[in-house]
Design an enzyme around this catalytic site. Sequence first.
Site, mmCIF file in Angstrom:
data_model
loop_
_atom_site.group_PDB
_atom_site.id
_atom_site.type_symbol
_atom_site.label_atom_id
_atom_site.label_comp_id
_atom_site.label_asym_id
_atom_site.label_seq_id
_atom_site.Cartn_x
_atom_site.Cartn_y
_atom_site.Cartn_z
ATOM 1 N N TYR A 145 1.019 -1.699 0.218
ATOM 2 C CA TYR A 145 0.387 0.061 0.341
ATOM 3 C C TYR A 145 1.255 1.301 0.193
ATOM 4 O O TYR A 145 2.068 1.073 0.997
ATOM 5 C CB TYR A 145 -0.946 -0.448 1.110
ATOM 6 C CG TYR A 145 -1.885 1.915 1.253
ATOM 7 C CD1 TYR A 145 -1.609 2.307 3.022
ATOM 8 C CD2 TYR A 145 -2.741 1.055 0.112
ATOM 9 C CE1 TYR A 145 -2.592 3.556 2.563
ATOM 10 C CE2 TYR A 145 -4.020 2.469 0.877
ATOM 11 C CZ TYR A 145 -3.316 3.769 1.636
ATOM 12 O OH TYR A 145 -4.151 4.672 1.459
ATOM 13 N N ASP A 240 8.819 2.132 -1.030
ATOM 14 C CA ASP A 240 8.233 2.923 0.604
ATOM 15 C C ASP A 240 8.611 2.789 1.790
ATOM 16 O O ASP A 240 8.236 1.860 1.548
ATOM 17 C CB ASP A 240 6.628 2.828 -0.204
ATOM 18 C CG ASP A 240 5.362 3.603 0.802
ATOM 19 O OD1 ASP A 240 4.681 3.046 0.278
ATOM 20 O OD2 ASP A 240 6.081 4.305 1.762
ATOM 21 N N LYS A 268 4.644 9.709 8.261
ATOM 22 C CA LYS A 268 4.849 9.319 9.630
ATOM 23 C C LYS A 268 5.956 9.330 10.833
ATOM 24 O O LYS A 268 5.106 10.703 11.172
ATOM 25 C CB LYS A 268 4.631 7.443 9.382
ATOM 26 C CG LYS A 268 3.900 6.492 8.921
ATOM 27 C CD LYS A 268 2.917 5.584 8.752
ATOM 28 C CE LYS A 268 1.924 5.118 7.626
ATOM 29 N NZ LYS A 268 1.509 5.133 8.122
HETATM 30 P P1 KE4 Z 1 -0.544 8.337 4.527
HETATM 31 O O1 KE4 Z 1 -1.095 9.049 3.235
HETATM 32 O O2 KE4 Z 1 -1.590 7.667 5.136
HETATM 33 O O3 KE4 Z 1 0.468 9.134 4.687
HETATM 34 O O4 KE4 Z 1 0.464 7.898 4.194
HETATM 35 C C1 KE4 Z 1 0.362 6.420 2.894
HETATM 36 C C2 KE4 Z 1 1.398 5.045 3.083
HETATM 37 C C3 KE4 Z 1 2.204 5.010 2.271
HETATM 38 N N1 KE4 Z 1 3.019 4.352 2.356
HETATM 39 C C4 KE4 Z 1 2.866 3.131 3.863
HETATM 40 C C5 KE4 Z 1 4.116 2.077 3.617
HETATM 41 C C6 KE4 Z 1 1.641 3.435 4.033
HETATM 42 O O5 KE4 Z 1 1.651 2.504 5.523
HETATM 43 C C7 KE4 Z 1 1.462 4.319 4.347
HETATM 44 C C8 KE4 Z 1 -0.404 4.282 5.226
HETATM 45 N N2 KE4 Z 1 -0.184 3.512 6.083
HETATM 46 C C9 KE4 Z 1 -1.993 3.410 6.856
HETATM 47 C C10 KE4 Z 1 -1.715 2.111 7.841
HETATM 48 N N3 KE4 Z 1 -1.205 0.734 6.701
HETATM 49 C C11 KE4 Z 1 -1.900 4.779 6.893
HETATM 50 C C12 KE4 Z 1 -3.202 4.407 7.697
HETATM 51 C C13 KE4 Z 1 -4.775 4.745 7.404
HETATM 52 O O6 KE4 Z 1 -4.689 4.979 6.228
HETATM 53 O O7 KE4 Z 1 -5.462 5.405 7.767
#
Ligand code: KE4
Length: 431
Positions: A145, A240, A268
């Site tokens: 993801y 990523d 994060k």
């Molecule tokens: P954000 O756009 O949510 O800040 O980051 C996206 C993203 C990109 N790459 C990786 C490896 C990630 O894990 C994420 C976002 N992680 C999720 C939890 N698995 C965020 C939680 C959510 O979507 O509310």
Amino acid sequence: MPGNSLSSKLYQSACEIIPGGVNSPVRAFRNVDGEPFFVRAAKGCRLWDVDGNELIDYVGTWGPAILGHAPIPIIEAVSEAAKRGVSFGTPNPFEIEMARLIVDWVPSVEKVRMVNSGTEATMSAIRLARGFTGRDKVIKFAGCYHGHVDSLLVAAGSGALTHGEPDSAGVPAAFAAETIALPFNDTESVEQAFAAGKEDIAAVILEPIPANAGLFFPRDGYLEFLREITKKHGALLIFDEVMTGFRVARGGAQQLYGVMPDLTALGKVIGGGLPVGAFGGRADIMDQLAPDGPVYQAGTLSGNPLAMAAGLAQLREMEKHRGWQRLEEIGATFESGIRRVMAQAGRDYTFHRVGSMFCLFFTGDAVFDLDSAKAAAQGDAFKSFFHACLERGIFFAPSPYETGFLCMAHAEEDIARTVEVIGEVFAEGRV
Ligand code: KE4
């Protein structure tokens, strides 16, 4: 939480004006047939919901809270910065301090640009790779993801997988056609993809340690293989590290595995809980970005002084207290406790951990890609486990397609209580 709780009342109100009652789908507890609780406050490794329930937290706001919640250094840094204004729309000194820290700590990064989320980081890295190579196609891996970028919502993990929409509606077929989704840990499919379209593949993007379909690991030599085949065909390798960056090691997974990508996406931890993302890498690639180069990328709040102050305070505190070694010690204590109660209960479940990131699969089968992770997800067992733990004050991610997070504030007694609860849950036959 029971229907007459304040959380339940708030959720009902939220559902009237916010889609699904949440601002991010995974928070809706749909995968565990539950209702989300609303948090009033958080401190250290604990949350307090609006009904006064206290929980030991292993979600850690999905990764940013590596020190734990509301650490004094972050609160003080943000408070001080806020007194001088919350956003300027001009460069501010914090941006240079953050850029310098990222360049110094992340081995492959020579230049970096701040953005406001992990999604923006990966989206910008993909656009930059396409602009730099003049090619369109991107290889990603099923279950990984990378945020809700149109072209990467193909066979996506995390909330997309949780809600059964790995290929989201609203993404034009033409966009998805530029994305090649392959099984993780499988070298032959990558070789075939390059054999078929080597002149048109701009980049390969992956989570070096996939953590959005549960947590699993690259097989020995897999990352090195991706590094070589992308170099051979003039495609860029993008890690990523939004989740693994500054968490699995000070220099992220690329330091842990010694494999250097061309671009890295971050997020994060570097924001200390405030909205943040970053992407960086080779200077010759990054110099293609506006205003110097032809690849446009921008952001009103990019490099926001409060987010920079929070991230700098968090990272410096981690450095000051041997944070990554300490997290390994905490993680090892946690793992030995889990394995002890599993053995006592006669469970031979698969438990994966790297530093402070962990995942328990309710089968004994090997988990190494999306298909095996889905087979191991055991939805009903996971649901039962999640609620049994929540009832006893332990909050794990409300989906089997997520990863748990330990933080610097998880003390011995918190770990001991958690292990005790898991032992009780096993003994009751809840999973
Ligand atoms: P954000 O756009 O949510 O800040 O980051 C996206 C993203 C990109 N790459 C990786 C490896 C990630 O894990 C994420 C976002 N992680 C999720 C939890 N698995 C965020 C939680 C959510 O979507 O509310």
